[in-house]
Design a protein around this motif. Structure first.
Motif, mmCIF file in Angstrom:
data_model
loop_
_atom_site.group_PDB
_atom_site.id
_atom_site.type_symbol
_atom_site.label_atom_id
_atom_site.label_comp_id
_atom_site.label_asym_id
_atom_site.label_seq_id
_atom_site.Cartn_x
_atom_site.Cartn_y
_atom_site.Cartn_z
ATOM 1 N N ARG A 145 1.065 -1.231 -0.177
ATOM 2 C CA ARG A 145 0.082 0.140 -0.045
ATOM 3 C C ARG A 145 0.838 1.147 -0.269
ATOM 4 N N ASP A 146 0.451 2.174 -0.968
ATOM 5 C CA ASP A 146 1.521 3.359 -1.076
ATOM 6 C C ASP A 146 0.330 4.893 -1.735
ATOM 7 N N GLU A 147 1.023 5.630 -1.984
ATOM 8 C CA GLU A 147 -0.700 6.492 -2.227
ATOM 9 C C GLU A 147 -0.707 6.518 -3.409
ATOM 10 N N LEU A 148 -0.583 4.988 -4.193
ATOM 11 C CA LEU A 148 -0.708 4.953 -5.626
ATOM 12 C C LEU A 148 -1.413 3.503 -5.674
ATOM 13 N N ASN A 149 -1.174 3.189 -4.521
ATOM 14 C CA ASN A 149 -2.100 1.579 -4.758
ATOM 15 C C ASN A 149 -2.598 1.288 -3.344
ATOM 16 N N PRO A 150 -4.544 1.733 -2.780
ATOM 17 C CA PRO A 150 -5.006 1.705 -1.964
ATOM 18 C C PRO A 150 -5.598 0.466 -1.787
ATOM 19 N N PHE A 151 -5.044 -0.672 -2.411
ATOM 20 C CA PHE A 151 -5.664 -1.685 -1.955
ATOM 21 C C PHE A 151 -4.527 -2.812 -1.611
ATOM 22 N N GLY A 152 -3.287 -2.045 -1.557
ATOM 23 C CA GLY A 152 -2.306 -2.748 -1.373
ATOM 24 C C GLY A 152 -1.939 -3.254 0.189
ATOM 25 N N ALA A 153 -0.958 -4.314 -0.045
ATOM 26 C CA ALA A 153 -1.546 -4.809 1.536
ATOM 27 C C ALA A 153 -0.051 -4.043 2.261
ATOM 28 N N GLU A 154 -0.938 -4.043 3.440
ATOM 29 C CA GLU A 154 -0.190 -3.034 4.715
ATOM 30 C C GLU A 154 1.436 -4.134 4.829
#
Lengths: 187, 404
Positions: free
Chosen positions: A154-163
């Motif tokens: 997860r980062d600003e470009l990928n809100p669906f990514g893993a924590e």
């Protein structure tokens, strides 16, 4: 479908019998396990021996066997155009994974090895231009490793990514990778 | 061959201009998708080429590791989207080898029929697109007319024009529909004359010949070294076709020629494809003549949905099995397989490692376009920038397959 005449294993076993292991014939392909240090010598031998002539490199494939050890594997698929044989060479690698490059034996290995580097972080030593091929320059991590989440981090470009923090990968530093053939604008 | 030396810079001559770095793409019509070429130019000569790919990378291989085997079929559609039935077939064959099963004969004929239709559709596109890249728009418009007929046929059988997902492990999804045979026979009657039309449009076209003959020559040994396959390899004079040399499905029952050319230039690659369409048409006609009646899917309720739905409606066990198969997929024995077919672009191989679960542990796609695109290194040094477009077009890369 298998070829009509079975693979002539005698020359291979005679030369490399102690180093490689024959793991049998399945689904039309003869498979061998080889240690990484002899891979270039073995490939050159298979390509140039007059009775074998494995002149066509079909594929180089990286595999991550996480959490097994040794963790990584490179799989070469060769084809002999004159004899119509297929052969598979499997090569297990530890962590960080390093294996000599076979670009000197087949030019086509270039992009296959770049792909394996990009996706698994397998370092092909002696490769003339080992850069990422699919992911962009500056991308962190090796996406096809089993411990890389399917949706990324997860980062600003990928809100669906893993924590969570990215695993530390000591072999991430790419500075010592030669960049021959790379086109850089002159300053 | 004289044209080759004309195009090369005379040896020892110092470049008269400063070298220029040029970006071709990623949005450029003649790159056949999102391909970016970083070119080093010396005047109009290309001195170095560096293809940047990955703009269309969707992580097919990573995704496949979290999908069941049946769910992967739609992913394979999206590799070479010009001819999805071939990709479906390649994947189905690999899984069937692991399972140790074979599709029924009728299903094999249907699959081969579809794969050859796809081959014609793929070759039609490049038969028209290569001249279009070089400024001859007409051929593409005519090629699209025939491609539309194939699209209609595919839609009739599968319900989809592009992403067919028609194969299943152990057979195909449905039998051929009523009214399909007369339609495809009609296509077979019309098509030979249409191929002749394309040839007449282009084979005496002086501009087209000047732009393609003797341009982008790949020697046979270079072609093998670069891993070229399919029509690109055969245009260099290497006589290798997986359909003939490692026959899969029912190709050993069919009579067809393997087209080779000696020149190895852009024209030979174009010509090879045109003639391969004729052979594909012959294969289709033979399939239609030989196709037996019978089941289109294997009778194994653990792997394929039962054709006879009454079983599911009347038996508790069959219902559970049906639910299980839809929800969790089927288990594939532990092992690994590399299975290659002759796709329109070349050797399309699937390397699957199974750990015994319903999802592959690792699936590697040996994409022919990915390897063929590398041949740009082998042919383009010290050539005109315009030739680069001809070479790229004649290699026929589909970027979706290059980027996986």
């Amino acid at each position: 479908m298998s070829a009509e005449t079975p693979l002539n294993r005698a020359p291979i076993m005679e030369r490399f019998g102690e180093a490689i292991e024959d793991i049998g014939f399945t689904h039309g392909v003869h498979a061998f396990v080889a240690p990484p240090d002899i891979i270039v010598e073995l490939c050159r031998f298979l390509k140039e021996h007059p009775a074998l002539q494995f002149n066509f490199l079909s594929d180089i494939c990286g595999v991550d066997h996480y959490p097994e050890a040794p963790r990584y594997e490179v799989v070469y698929h060769l084809y002999s155009l004159p004899n119509k044989w297929r052969i598979r060479i499997k090569c297990r690698l530890g962590d960080p994974p390093r294996v000599p490059s076979v670009t000197e034996v087949w030019r086509t290995a270039n992009w296959h090895e770049r792909e394996a580097w990009d996706m698994y972080g397998i370092r092909f030593e002696g490769h003339p231009d080992l850069r990422r091929i699919y992911m962009w320059e500056g991308f962190e991590g090796f996406p096809q490793r089993k411990d890389f989440p399917l949706r990324g981090y997860r980062d600003e470009l990928n809100p669906f990514g893993a924590e969570g923090p990215r695993p530390t990968q000591p072999d991430l530093a790419t500075r010592d990778i030669p960049t021959g053939g790379r086109v850089t604008p002159e300053t | 061959m004289t044209e080759v030396t004309e195009l090369s810079r005379p040896e020892g001559e110092a470049p008269g201009t400063k070298e220029v770095l040029l970006n071709l793409g990623p949005q450029h019509p003649s790159t056949h998708g999102v391909l970016r070429l970083v070119l080093e130019l010396d005047g109009e000569y290309v001195t170095r080429v560096d293809p940047h790919i990955g703009y269309l990378h969707r992580g097919t291989e990573k995704l496949a590791e979290s999908f069941t085997y049946t769910q992967i079929f739609p992913l394979t559609d999206r590799l070479d989207y010009v001819c999805p039935p071939s990709n479906n077939l390649a994947f189905a064959l690999a899984v069937e080898k692991l399972l140790g099963i074979e599709a029924p004969i009728r299903a094999q004929y249907i699959r081969v029929l579809m794969a050859e239709l796809a081959r014609i559709s793929g070759h039609l596109l490049i038969t028209g697109a290569l001249p279009m890249d070089l400024g001859a728009m007409t051929a593409l418009l005519y090629a699209m007319r025939e491609r539309e007929m194939i699209m209609d046929l595919l839609e009739m059988v599968t319900g989809a024009r592009m992403h067919t997902s028609f194969c299943r492990v152990g057979g195909v999804r449905e039998d051929l529909p009523e009214g399909f045979l007369p339609k495809i026979r009609e296509f077979c009657d019309i098509f030979p004359n249409r191929i002749r039309d394309y040839e007449r449009l282009l084979e005496d076209n002086r501009v087209f010949l000047k732009r393609t003959r003797g341009v982008g020559v790949i020697a046979p040994e270079d072609a093998i070294d670069l891993g070229l396959s399919g029509p690109n390899l055969r245009a260099s004079g290497v006589d290798w076709d997986i359909r003939r040399d490692e026959p899969y499905e029912i190709y050993d029952r069919l009579d067809f020629n393997v087209i080779t050319r000696k020149e190895g230039d852009c024209y030979a690659r174009w010509r090879c494809r045109v003639e391969e369409m004729r052979e594909s048409l012959r294969i289709i006609e033979q399939c239609l003549d030989q196709m037996p009646e019978g089941p289109f899917q294997i009778d194994m309720p653990t792997i394929a949905f039962p054709v006879d739905k009454d079983r599911v409606h009347c038996s508790m066990e069959a219902l559970i099995q049906h639910f299980d198969l839809s929800a969790y997929g089927f288990k594939v024995p532990k092992g690994e397989v590399y299975s290659a077919i002759e796709a329109p672009k070349g050797e399309l191989g699937f390397y699957i490692i199974s750990d015994g679960s319903p999802k592959p542990f690792r699936m590697k796609v040996r994409a022919p376009s990915f390897v063929n695109l590398q041949a740009l290194f082998g042919v383009t040094n010290a050539r005109y920038l315009a030739d680069m477009i001809a070479v790229l077009g004649s290699l026929d890369p589909v970027m979706a397959e290059v980027d996986k």
